[in-house]
Motif scaffolding. Structure first.
Motif, mmCIF file in Angstrom:
data_model
loop_
_atom_site.group_PDB
_atom_site.id
_atom_site.type_symbol
_atom_site.label_atom_id
_atom_site.label_comp_id
_atom_site.label_asym_id
_atom_site.label_seq_id
_atom_site.Cartn_x
_atom_site.Cartn_y
_atom_site.Cartn_z
ATOM 1 N N MET B 1 -63.973 16.577 8.884
ATOM 2 C CA MET B 1 -63.869 17.526 7.692
ATOM 3 C C MET B 1 -65.031 16.611 6.689
ATOM 4 N N LEU B 2 -65.776 17.324 5.795
ATOM 5 C CA LEU B 2 -66.486 16.815 4.672
ATOM 6 C C LEU B 2 -65.807 16.386 3.618
ATOM 7 N N ARG B 3 -66.024 15.408 2.972
ATOM 8 C CA ARG B 3 -65.436 14.980 1.577
ATOM 9 C C ARG B 3 -66.652 15.286 0.507
ATOM 10 N N SER B 4 -66.288 15.404 -0.535
ATOM 11 C CA SER B 4 -66.920 15.878 -1.500
ATOM 12 C C SER B 4 -67.575 14.692 -2.534
ATOM 13 N N VAL B 24 -70.277 12.674 5.914
ATOM 14 C CA VAL B 24 -70.095 13.811 7.081
ATOM 15 C C VAL B 24 -69.504 13.095 8.315
#
Lengths: 509, 509
Positions: B1-4, B24
């Motif tokens: 999962m992408l962190r922001s 990513v």
């Protein structure tokens, strides 16, 4: 009429002669000496350089053997040629999907609408298509019929969890090969410094098309031990280094599911690849023609993954993507019908206009192939008369692919000197074969690459036609064979296993 | 999962941002700044330079008007768009030949062989084709199915009074446009000094394809006053002068019957052209797609004339010729089916091998289009069940073409400021229109070429869509319009005449 007042002056390499043009017609007063014919040095060196292994040396020899089989069957040690060299399902007796073909029959003879030969939903579909194109014998819109593009856009939107696709971004093509050539034509400018990242092993259309465009292929190696996985870090490094070699990477080719590897990319992997593309402004060609041919894991389209990333991170907004699809693969296997499409994502309008212009110069893609793509992306629905038959035909083909792939995989796994990755998708296995020094010496003596040597012996002994790994590219020092798992029956698999054992024995040190 | 964990750094023209690739995926340690999208300066300038008038400004405006007609019919001063811009007969309701379509229906659904929907000779033909190709969904031989090439070779041999044609020299193509691109790809090497002689006016595919190959078009002007005749002396002179301009002429394009002129070359003229080709070693492209569309005089194929010359004069042995044919024209008008072939004559084997290689990279031309070319070159024979219907359909189309061409010719002849040559062949008239100073000034004011100005006014007033002569090339200072004579009925001809009279009156000095 010609008079024959001709003086002949013959040269050594070609016929040179002086002919009075006046003899042909009185309006001329000059004389001429005939020029010689074109030689290789006079023509396009890029065409000379291009290679395409799938129809190269081994398939050419198979054609010869096929003819020999017809004339002198007793001089050949097998009964037929097994074409495992090319993903051409219907050549290998795969039946076409009845719904598709029934509609296409009506498109050719609309008077069949007035008979009861075909069910109502077949007729209704044919009518919808005919209302839109008028006749399959008329040029359509250059991008493809609007009704076809609408169905494709709807299919993509559903496939990609609602990430919208628009008919205006869809271009029907003559198979997917045509799309690749068009993309290269627009983006590559004919200079050697234009770089295109291609996976190795790759489908050799890419290297052939790049040779024709004079561009520099930048190979990134798929990791065989990691089930032919892609390493985005390697791509990132290659792009960073390219500048040192005066090469500007412009395009990144990804084949998913993989040809010839049969590998499927994980979602995480696709995210990483898109990040590299965003970072470097690479146009991504997502060759997704095998998207329906999935046995293990899940297919994620580049478009879907890109849309998800874009919804969270503005830095992915600049990504430019072309996704390819085709009627030739999947369960339709309609290679000879030359259907296909590409979806353009994220290009500036002035670049899109160039794609449109190229499409208009080619007039239009074959209209029956367009109709086929409409049906592939909009098949019969539950409750419609054709649904059950359609569903059973599709399942049967899916199951048979899975079964054949497993059988071939099991056979290879049992053999010495062969290593093979579990098939996940597409139509191919790409086993690695280890050759000892005696094989390498024998190949050298025959003036053949070791994998070509193996494939040729396989063909001459069993009739099984494959493509040597060197046609796709492979890590230096490794050797592979690409085989489709499409040929019917299992006898040929046993023949191959027997051949291989004998080959290993013969060359034992 | 992408962190922001994303820092946004926005630039002026594009979104530039720093994204941790680590976000990513943990395997990355670098950061990146997103790159911008492709602009026109990043892509292939040759695609930017290419133009194709047949689907250019006027047809684009016609598409807009078509949509307006559907939504607001009362805001448009005509009832429908008359597409006289493109030779697309079935778009204009021309019926396809029943025999062709019936066979194609069976090729799509071989189960129709077991019904009595179609006559016996239709079934027999379908069976012959199916026996050869297996399925129209399978890739065929890259050059085209052998049975198709045999029929074509036989057709050529008969057409050319016994001058032998061989199946090995026939290459099936995707329409004739595809053939032109393949020939250019093989022979032109991408350097600007490669010259190609093209007639002016010409079919704009040629200039478009030459722009894509970066070659130099060398125009030779057809003589309008001599019924658009060709002057071989002019070609000879041009080739002799080319060297002074560092241009090497390699190819000579001849369109016979002519597009857009409708002219037919005399045998004597063809002999002269071949003499020029022999003298200078030019490859002749004989675009003979309109060979069946002849109203006046006789069609002589370049192959036939060349064979006759060669039987008498060894100096013609070096001539290299490619003859093109297509399913789109003739009386079949099957544009959307994309059938076509080229015959290679006189090339060295190493050059022929390059054509074969390019064909294999494209896999194969659409198989149904191949089947169509088989039928066009091998139609039903007297005594066969389909013969009578076939014959009557062909005659009706021939007659209707002749009738329409004559009606259009007669209408133009009566009009002021229009000069038109008698139609001999093809599907077009190319009248010359003389504009006075007031028209020229008005066009200049609208920022349009005078012929574009005229065609646009014609379209806006009557719905008649044509192509300005500037899209084909014309003698400087002269102006023309290309119109097909295919649209049904004669009302549109009257509308045009009325428009023209009003146009002349409006701009009277």
């Amino acid at each position: 009429m010609l008079r024959s007042s001709v003086k002949l002056v013959r040269g050594s390499s070609s016929r040179l002669s002086a002919l009075s043009l006046r003899a042909v017609n009185n309006r001329f007063s000059s004389h001429f000496t005939a020029s010689s014919k074109l030689s290789l040095e006079d023509v396009n060196p890029r065409v000379i350089a291009a290679e395409y292994a799938v129809r190269g040396l081994i398939p050419a020899r198979a054609e010869e053997l096929k003819k020999k089989l017809q004339r002198h069957p007793h001089e050949v040690p097998f009964k037929s040629i097994i074409n495992a060299n090319i993903g051409n399902p219907q050549q290998l007796k795969q039946k076409p999907i009845t719904f598709y073909r029934s509609v296409l029959s009506i498109l050719q003879s609309p008077s069949l609408l007035e008979t009861d030969v075909f069910p109502e939903d077949v007729k209704a579909r044919a009518k919808t298509l005919l209302d839109n194109v008028g006749s399959v014998g008329a040029y359509s819109h250059s991008q493809g019929s609007s009704v076809v593009r609408e169905s494709i856009a709807k299919f993509i939107t559903e496939r990609d969890n609602g990430a919208l696709a628009h008919p205006k971004d869809i271009y029907l093509t003559t198979g997917a090969s045509d799309a690749v050539k068009v993309i290269f034509e627009v983006i590559l400018n004919g200079e050697k410094d234009n770089g295109v990242l291609i996976p190795i092993p790759q489908y050799p259309l890419y290297t052939a098309a790049l040779a024709l465009k004079n561009a520099t292929p930048i190979p990134y190696y798929l990791k065989e031990s990691d089930n032919w996985g892609t390493n985005p870090q390697e791509i990132d490094d290659l792009v960073s280094q390219a500048e040192k070699f005066q090469v500007k990477p412009k395009i990144l080719v990804v084949i998913n599911p993989g040809n010839p590897t049969g590998a499927i990319l994980s979602k995480e992997n696709i995210e990483q690849i898109l990040a590299v593309a965003a970072k470097h402004g690479l146009v991504v060609i997502a060759d997704e023609v095998y998207q329906e041919n999935v046995f293990e894991g899940e297919f994620h389209s580049f478009k879907k993954v890109l849309s998800e990333l874009q919804s969270k991170h503005a830095e992915f907004d600049s990504v430019q993507l072309v996704s390819l699809h085709s009627s030739s693969k999947g369960v339709s296997g309609e290679c000879g019908q030359r259907g296909g499409y590409m979806e353009l994502v994220g290009f500036k309008p002035e670049i899109v206009a160039l794609f449109t212009k190229l499409a208009s110069i080619s007039l239009c893609p074959v209209v029956t192939g367009q109709a086929l793509m409409e049906m592939i992306t909009n098949p019969p629905k539950e409750g419609e008369p054709s649904y059950e038959l359609y569903q059973s035909e599709v399942s049967a083909i899916h199951d048979s692919y899975k079964e054949k792939a497993d059988a071939l995989y099991a056979a290879f796994k049992d053999l010495d000197n062969i290593e093979v990755q579990k098939p996940q998708g597409a139509m191919y296995l790409f086993p690695k074969i280890t050759f000892n020094d005696r094989v390498l010496a024998a190949a050298r003596e025959s003036n053949l690459l070791p994998d070509v040597f193996y494939c040729l012996r396989l063909l001459e002994s069993t009739g099984i036609c494959t493509v040597p790994g060197s046609g796709f590219g492979q890590e230096p020092g490794t050797f592979h064979v690409r085989t489709t798992f499409l040929p019917p029956g299992s006898e040929w698999i046993q023949d191959w296993a027997k051949f291989h054992k004998e080959f290993v024995e013969k060359f034992a040190e």
